[in-house]
Write an enzyme that holds these catalytic residues in place. Structure first.
Site, PDB file in Angstrom:
ATOM      1  N   ASP A  21       0.785  -1.078  -0.001  1.00 26.00           N
ATOM      2  CA  ASP A  21      -0.082  -0.072  -0.089  1.00 26.00           C
ATOM      3  C   ASP A  21       0.866   1.344  -0.083  1.00 26.00           C
ATOM      4  O   ASP A  21       2.013   1.179   0.386  1.00 26.00           O
ATOM      5  CB  ASP A  21      -1.043  -0.208   1.224  1.00 26.00           C
ATOM      6  CG  ASP A  21      -1.619   1.240   1.438  1.00 26.00           C
ATOM      7  OD1 ASP A  21      -2.321   1.481   0.375  1.00 26.00           O
ATOM      8  OD2 ASP A  21      -1.615   1.832   2.263  1.00 26.00           O
ATOM      9  N   ASP A  23      -0.232   5.194   0.544  1.00 31.04           N
ATOM     10  CA  ASP A  23      -0.129   6.196   1.668  1.00 31.04           C
ATOM     11  C   ASP A  23      -0.231   5.710   3.057  1.00 31.04           C
ATOM     12  O   ASP A  23      -1.027   4.684   3.137  1.00 31.04           O
ATOM     13  CB  ASP A  23      -1.394   7.098   1.353  1.00 31.04           C
ATOM     14  CG  ASP A  23      -1.446   8.538   1.777  1.00 31.04           C
ATOM     15  OD1 ASP A  23      -0.353   8.733   2.377  1.00 31.04           O
ATOM     16  OD2 ASP A  23      -2.354   9.052   1.903  1.00 31.04           O
TER      17      ASP A  23
HETATM   18 MG   LIG Z   1      -2.744   3.530   3.195  1.00 33.54          MG
END
Ligand SMILES: [Mg+2]
Length: 344
Positions: A21, A23
């Site tokens: 992932d 952010d």
């Molecule tokens: Mg995230």
């Protein structure tokens, strides 16, 4: 039942694909997270390939890879998988090449649709498919056209149903919030959703490496980790984004990760395995013992703080499974030394 596992050596060495992932894991808004770049650079040496997985459909894979490289993160364009690409794949599989698709979203979403061999149309009555994402310039007319196309039988595939997107002004309406407006008008939601926590984006990543052994790394239990569980793959929850160790104590079974780490650097570290006794009322990990007496959890011992959290989570999860998970999100009460740790 989800249990924390251990890894005797660098965790990434036990997997050949790390789905990352972005952010909250690699960067926070636009600031790189310390150690992320060095960790990703170390993955090939552990025979583990990074795949950057994002629900954000507004940027092309090349733009995402370029931004990552700008932060010092080694990233190839082909190592980026966006929910836009998965939307296009789903539509091509359902409708076949050349089918006309109405695109409600970014240029990158339109480009992904065309790259998959579909055609784009602005005529909602001609559309057989709908690629739906969110851009800040979306208008009432766009939502109306989507509604017309969907009511006419076009297959509606959404990039994700995230209620909010992170901004410097805090969480603001996201793809899911606008989809809610369409759903209210149409009387039903999308036919398929590409992004996390739906399994589609994980399956698309795994199709790139058939027979591989992936691990998902994320900061959101209700998205990254739940999606990994639904796709049947192991996961590492890191605490550089939205989740905290204290929140991890109260996770419902479908959101519990396989590993805990302070940051992405946990991929290059060994993970002591929490060991439950038979009654699951005592859990030991790295010098700590968490004990559940039927009412609360106490902690004793000494060692690395993360090992205490591993013992506490495993104990709390076992206790919640025994006494019943509290849907209000309150963890099993912890006492004394554990409270001190929580306070610290
Ligand atoms: Mg995230």
């Amino acid at each position: 039942m989800t249990r924390l596992k251990g890894a005797p050596e660098a965790l990434a060495g036990a997997y050949d694909q790390a789905l990352l992932d972005l952010d909250g894991v690699v960067y926070l808004l636009h600031e790189p997270i310390p150690e992320a770049a060095a960790t990703i650079a170390a993955l090939p040496g552990l025979d583990c390939e990074p795949v950057f997985v994002t629900n954000n459909a507004s940027r092309s894979p090349a733009t995402v890879a370029d931004a990552l490289r700008g932060m010092g993160v080694p990233a190839e364009d082909e190592q980026v998988l966006t929910s836009a690409q998965v939307v296009a794949e789903v539509l091509r599989k359902r409708l076949g090449e050349g089918a006309p698709v109405l695109v409600t979203g970014s240029e990158a979403l339109g480009a992904a649709v065309e790259a998959e061999g579909l055609t784009t149309t602005k005529d909602p009555k001609a559309a057989q498919g709908i690629a739906y994402g969110m851009i800040p310039t979306v208008t009432w007319r766009d939502l109306a056209d989507l509604t017309i196309a969907a009511r006419g039988g076009a297959v509606w595939v959404a990039t994700n149903l995230d209620a909010t997107l992170p901004t410097p002004d805090g969480p603001l309406p996201g793809t899911g919030a606008l989809a809610g407006a369409i759903t209210a008008a149409l009387g039903r939601g999308p036919d398929a959703v590409a992004g996390k926590p739906e399994p589609g984006i994980y399956q698309a990543a795994m199709e790139r490496r058939p027979g591989g052994r992936p691990v998902m790394v994320g900061d959101r239990p209700d998205s990254d980790i739940e999606g990994a569980n639904r796709a049947g793959i192991d996961s590492l929850l890191v605490f550089t984004g939205v989740a905290s160790p204290r929140q991890a104590l109260a996770l419902p079974p479908e959101q519990r990760p396989t590993y805990l780490g302070w940051s992405l650097a946990a991929l290059t570290e060994a993970h002591p395995e929490p060991v439950r006794n038979e009654a699951a009322d005592r859990v030991e990990c790295g010098g700590w013992t968490a004990a559940f007496d039927g009412g609360r959890i106490s902690l004793s011992g000494r060692g690395a703080e993360l090992d205490a959290w591993r013992a506490l989570c495993e104990s709390s999860w076992a206790a919640a499974d025994t006494v019943g998970y509290d849907p209000t999100g309150a963890p099993v009460p912890v006492g004394d030394a554990a409270e001190e740790l929580l306070a610290g």
